[in-house]
Design a protein around this motif. Structure first.
Motif, PDB file in Angstrom:
ATOM      1  N   LEU A  64      -1.913   9.847 -17.002  1.00  0.00           N
ATOM      2  CA  LEU A  64      -1.474   8.595 -16.965  1.00  0.00           C
ATOM      3  C   LEU A  64       0.142   8.618 -16.900  1.00  0.00           C
ATOM      4  N   ILE A  65       0.721   9.696 -17.432  1.00  0.00           N
ATOM      5  CA  ILE A  65       2.316   9.753 -17.225  1.00  0.00           C
ATOM      6  C   ILE A  65       2.379  10.233 -15.781  1.00  0.00           C
ATOM      7  N   LEU A  66       1.639  10.910 -15.221  1.00  0.00           N
ATOM      8  CA  LEU A  66       1.930  11.590 -13.873  1.00  0.00           C
ATOM      9  C   LEU A  66       1.562  10.611 -12.827  1.00  0.00           C
ATOM     10  N   ASP A  67       0.774   9.796 -13.106  1.00  0.00           N
ATOM     11  CA  ASP A  67       0.271   8.703 -12.002  1.00  0.00           C
ATOM     12  C   ASP A  67       1.281   7.876 -11.687  1.00  0.00           C
ATOM     13  N   PRO A  68       2.120   7.791 -10.609  1.00  0.00           N
ATOM     14  CA  PRO A  68       2.914   7.183 -10.099  1.00  0.00           C
ATOM     15  C   PRO A  68       2.712   5.624  -9.742  1.00  0.00           C
ATOM     16  N   THR A  69       1.582   5.332 -10.194  1.00  0.00           N
ATOM     17  CA  THR A  69       1.143   3.853  -9.837  1.00  0.00           C
ATOM     18  C   THR A  69       0.969   3.217 -11.216  1.00  0.00           C
ATOM     19  N   LYS A  70       1.174   4.045 -12.288  1.00  0.00           N
ATOM     20  CA  LYS A  70       1.239   3.608 -13.899  1.00  0.00           C
ATOM     21  C   LYS A  70       2.515   3.307 -14.294  1.00  0.00           C
ATOM     22  N   VAL A  71       2.829   2.253 -15.066  1.00  0.00           N
ATOM     23  CA  VAL A  71       4.098   1.865 -15.436  1.00  0.00           C
ATOM     24  C   VAL A  71       3.966   1.974 -16.934  1.00  0.00           C
ATOM     25  N   PRO A  72       4.834   2.835 -17.532  1.00  0.00           N
ATOM     26  CA  PRO A  72       4.912   2.982 -18.945  1.00  0.00           C
ATOM     27  C   PRO A  72       5.269   1.543 -19.638  1.00  0.00           C
ATOM     28  N   HIS A  88       8.762   8.086 -22.422  1.00  0.00           N
ATOM     29  CA  HIS A  88       8.925   6.532 -22.700  1.00  0.00           C
ATOM     30  C   HIS A  88       8.109   6.230 -24.014  1.00  0.00           C
ATOM     31  N   ALA A  89       8.049   7.127 -24.706  1.00  0.00           N
ATOM     32  CA  ALA A  89       7.273   6.741 -25.993  1.00  0.00           C
ATOM     33  C   ALA A  89       8.240   5.767 -27.052  1.00  0.00           C
ATOM     34  N   VAL A  90       7.796   4.717 -27.440  1.00  0.00           N
ATOM     35  CA  VAL A  90       8.358   3.971 -28.525  1.00  0.00           C
ATOM     36  C   VAL A  90       8.278   4.493 -30.074  1.00  0.00           C
TER      37      VAL A  90
END
Length: 163
Positions: free
Chosen positions: A16-24, A45-47
């Protein structure tokens, strides 16, 4: 109804982190419940919601991130604080009567497992200070590194960091 969250493997979150189509924080969310041990590095991008603050902030977190499809909780090892935080979050959803398809998961191995696998991949760490993690990387010899991983019961079954 069980409010226990299933474990997720680090490869799932890495993808997910490396997928450029996914927005954290929109397509997925990482909630790191470490307290002072948050210092020195985190998953991108962890909270950070320290475990001791979760009960006071759970409604705020649900309001802000309740529409995110998948939420990953973790602590240092994801043995106590991470799973407990995920359970509290799921229970709070239930108690508020919120019906959702949101997946709530616990990152297997926590940040220490993540660090052991991905510390050499800069795009998979944020705010990283290697001096804080010196105890975990004392010997950069790959054979000793593999041996250390095999000897650590908390990281059993987690492959060595990629070379």
């Amino acid at each position: 109804m069980s409010h226990l969250a299933p474990y997720a493997e680090s490869e799932e979150l890495k993808a997910l982190i490396l997928d450029p189509t996914k927005v954290p924080r929109k397509d997925y969310l990482v909630i790191d419940v470490r307290d002072t041990d948050f210092e020195g590095g985190n998953i991108p991008h962890a909270v950070n919601v320290p475990a001791g603050q979760l009960l006071d902030r759970v409604h705020e977190i649900i309001d802000e991130y309740g529409q995110v499809p998948c939420v990953y909780f973790h602590c240092a090892l994801s043995q106590v604080r991470g799973p407990k935080a995920a359970r509290i979050y799921k229970e709070s959803l239930h108690l508020q009567g919120i019906q959702t398809n949101q997946q709530v998961k616990v990152l297997r191995g926590g940040f220490e497992g993540w660090h052991a696998k991905y510390r050499k991949e800069k795009q998979l760490l944020e705010n990283y200070d290697p001096s804080i993690w010196q105890w975990a990387i004392e010997d950069s010899d790959p054979e000793n590194e593999q041996s250390a991983l095999e000897d650590n019961p908390y990281l059993a079954g987690i492959p060595p960091p990629s070379q």
